[in-house]
Design an enzyme around this catalytic site. Structure first.
Site, PDB file in Angstrom:
ATOM      1  N   TRP A  18       0.862  -1.189   0.000  1.00  0.00           N
ATOM      2  CA  TRP A  18       0.000   0.000   0.000  1.00  0.00           C
ATOM      3  C   TRP A  18       0.900   1.241   0.000  1.00  0.00           C
ATOM      4  O   TRP A  18       1.837   1.298   0.804  1.00  0.00           O
ATOM      5  CB  TRP A  18      -0.867  -0.017   1.270  1.00  0.00           C
ATOM      6  N   HIS A  48      -1.234  -5.659   6.050  1.00  0.00           N
ATOM      7  CA  HIS A  48      -2.143  -5.518   4.892  1.00  0.00           C
ATOM      8  C   HIS A  48      -1.430  -5.771   3.570  1.00  0.00           C
ATOM      9  O   HIS A  48      -1.843  -5.268   2.530  1.00  0.00           O
ATOM     10  CB  HIS A  48      -2.823  -4.147   4.911  1.00  0.00           C
ATOM     11  N   HIS A  52      -4.445 -11.332   2.748  1.00  0.00           N
ATOM     12  CA  HIS A  52      -4.574 -11.069   4.192  1.00  0.00           C
ATOM     13  C   HIS A  52      -6.034 -10.874   4.588  1.00  0.00           C
ATOM     14  O   HIS A  52      -6.891 -10.617   3.742  1.00  0.00           O
ATOM     15  CB  HIS A  52      -3.761  -9.828   4.586  1.00  0.00           C
ATOM     16  N   ASP A  54      -8.647  -8.645   7.223  1.00  0.00           N
ATOM     17  CA  ASP A  54      -8.766  -7.432   8.043  1.00  0.00           C
ATOM     18  C   ASP A  54      -9.515  -7.782   9.321  1.00  0.00           C
ATOM     19  O   ASP A  54     -10.547  -8.457   9.267  1.00  0.00           O
ATOM     20  CB  ASP A  54      -9.609  -6.367   7.327  1.00  0.00           C
ATOM     21  N   HIS A  58      -8.850  -2.526  12.309  1.00  0.00           N
ATOM     22  CA  HIS A  58      -8.209  -1.783  11.206  1.00  0.00           C
ATOM     23  C   HIS A  58      -8.899  -0.439  10.970  1.00  0.00           C
ATOM     24  O   HIS A  58      -8.245   0.562  10.701  1.00  0.00           O
ATOM     25  CB  HIS A  58      -8.237  -2.652   9.946  1.00  0.00           C
ATOM     26  N   HIS A 159     -15.783  -1.212   4.228  1.00  0.00           N
ATOM     27  CA  HIS A 159     -15.216  -1.914   5.391  1.00  0.00           C
ATOM     28  C   HIS A 159     -16.180  -1.799   6.588  1.00  0.00           C
ATOM     29  O   HIS A 159     -16.477  -2.792   7.257  1.00  0.00           O
ATOM     30  CB  HIS A 159     -13.864  -1.313   5.794  1.00  0.00           C
ATOM     31  N   GLU A 171      -8.661 -10.208   1.626  1.00  0.00           N
ATOM     32  CA  GLU A 171      -8.229  -9.398   0.480  1.00  0.00           C
ATOM     33  C   GLU A 171      -6.974  -9.983  -0.162  1.00  0.00           C
ATOM     34  O   GLU A 171      -6.222 -10.716   0.474  1.00  0.00           O
ATOM     35  CB  GLU A 171      -7.949  -7.958   0.943  1.00  0.00           C
TER      36      GLU A 171
HETATM   37  N1  LIG Z   1      -7.945  -0.850   3.733  1.00  0.00           N
HETATM   38  C1  LIG Z   1      -6.738  -1.446   3.190  1.00  0.00           C
HETATM   39  C2  LIG Z   1      -5.501  -0.861   3.773  1.00  0.00           C
HETATM   40  C3  LIG Z   1      -5.481   0.601   3.926  1.00  0.00           C
HETATM   41  O1  LIG Z   1      -6.468   1.279   3.782  1.00  0.00           O
HETATM   42  C4  LIG Z   1      -4.190   1.184   4.243  1.00  0.00           C
HETATM   43  C5  LIG Z   1      -3.109   0.351   4.521  1.00  0.00           C
HETATM   44  C6  LIG Z   1      -1.890   0.895   4.831  1.00  0.00           C
HETATM   45  C7  LIG Z   1      -1.707   2.251   4.869  1.00  0.00           C
HETATM   46  C8  LIG Z   1      -2.768   3.090   4.591  1.00  0.00           C
HETATM   47  C9  LIG Z   1      -4.016   2.550   4.290  1.00  0.00           C
HETATM   48  N2  LIG Z   1      -5.089   3.354   4.024  1.00  0.00           N
HETATM   49  C10 LIG Z   1      -4.964   4.731   3.987  1.00  0.00           C
HETATM   50  O2  LIG Z   1      -5.898   5.434   3.713  1.00  0.00           O
HETATM   51  C11 LIG Z   1      -6.737  -2.900   3.554  1.00  0.00           C
HETATM   52  O3  LIG Z   1      -7.667  -3.310   4.167  1.00  0.00           O
HETATM   53  O4  LIG Z   1      -5.802  -3.624   3.286  1.00  0.00           O
HETATM   54 ZN   LIG Z   2      -9.385  -3.969   3.849  1.00  0.00          ZN
HETATM   55 ZN   LIG Z   3      -6.354  -5.117   4.680  1.00  0.00          ZN
END
Ligand SMILES: N[C@@H](CC(=O)c1ccccc1NC=O)C(=O)O
Ligand SMILES: [Zn+2]
Ligand SMILES: [Zn+2]
Length: 207
Positions: A18, A48, A52, A54, A58, A159, A171
Site C-alpha cells: 500500500w 495488509h 490477508h 482485516d 483496522h 469496510h 483481500e
Molecule cells: N484498507 C486497506 C488498507 C489501507 O487502507 C491502508 C493500509 C496501509 C496504509 C494506509 C491505508 N489506508 C490509507 O488510507 C486494507 O484493508 O488492506
Molecule cells: Zn481492507
Molecule cells: Zn487489509
C-alpha cells in the site's frame, strides 16, 4: 481426492505494498557463518500486504482484533464467482448469483493484473452489498483486490458496512486460475494478539 490449490500472493521483496505503508522485507539476520549453527531470518511487513484478512480494529479503534476473530470463518465451504472487470461490486450483479447456503463468497474481478505493482484504481464494493450478503447468510467476503473500498477512500464505507453486518474481509487473493464453483477454503490468520489484520496462506480445494 482433489488437490489443494494455493491462492496466495508470494511474499518476496517484490510484493506490492500500500503506498506509504511499511514495505515487505526479508533478510537472514543471523547467518550460519555468524551463529555457527543455524540461519535465522526476520521479516518486516505491514499486515495488509499480499493475501490477508482485516480485523475490525483496522478501521474501528473499538473493533475486534485478530485474536478475537473466530477461526471457523476462515476454514470451510466457499463459492468462487467471476465478475468480469466490473466498475464496482454491485448488489445488482450479486443478485444474479445463487447464494443459497453460501457462507464464504470469493469474487474474482481480474482487475489487479500485475501484483508486483499496486493498482491505481480498483472496483469498490458498493453500499448495500454488505446488507444483501449478510441477509443471504454470507459471513466472509474474499476478493482478488487489495481493498474492498476504492483506494482513495478515507471513510472506508464498505469496510464499516461489512463489519456492521458481520461480514468478514479477505483481500488480495490470487484467483486467476480458479474457475467458478464450490470449493473448500483454508485461509487462517496468525494468532496475532493485537493486530488489525494478518497475512494468510489461502488455499482452495474443489468440492
Ligand atoms: N484498507 C486497506 C488498507 C489501507 O487502507 C491502508 C493500509 C496501509 C496504509 C494506509 C491505508 N489506508 C490509507 O488510507 C486494507 O484493508 O488492506
Ligand atoms: Zn481492507
Ligand atoms: Zn487489509
Amino acid at each position: 481426492m482433489n488437490k489443494w490449490i494455493d491462492v496466495s500472493q508470494l511474499l518476496s521483496n517484490k510484493v506490492a505494498c500500500w503506498p506509504g505503508d511499511t514495505p515487505f522485507s526479508y533478510r537472514v539476520s543471523w547467518s550460519k557463518e555468524e551463529s555457527g549453527s543455524v540461519n535465522v531470518s526476520e521479516i518486516t511487513m505491514s499486515v495488509h500486504t499480499g493475501t490477508h484478512i482485516d480485523a475490525p480494529f483496522h478501521f474501528d479503534s473499538e473493533g475486534k482484533k485478530v485474536k478475537d476473530l473466530d477461526v471457523n470463518l476462515y476454514i470451510g465451504e466457499a463459492k468462487v464467482v467471476h465478475l468480469h472487470n466490473p466498475s464496482s461490486i454491485s448488489v445488482e450483479e450479486l443478485k444474479k448469483i445463487d447464494l443459497a447456503g453460501v457462507t464464504r463468497l470469493l469474487i474474482k474481478t481480474g482487475a489487479w493484473t500485475n501484483r508486483e505493482t499496486f493498482p491505481t484504481s480498483i472496483p469498490p464494493v458498493d453500499l448495500g452489498v454488505a446488507a444483501y450478503l449478510s441477509n443471504q447468510g454470507v459471513r466472509l467476503l474474499g476478493l482478488d483486490l487489495p481493498s474492498v473500498d476504492s483506494l482513495d477512500s478515507k471513510e472506508l464505507a464498505a469496510h464499516h458496512e461489512l463489519a456492521a453486518h458481520n461480514v468478514h474481509i479477505l483481500e488480495g487473493l490470487v484467483l486467476d486460475a480458479i474457475e467458478e464453483g464450490d470449493y473448500e477454503l483454508a485461509a487462517l490468520p496468525l494468532s496475532l494478539t493485537e493486530a488489525d489484520g494478518s497475512p494468510v496462506r489461502a488455499v482452495l480445494r474443489k468440492r
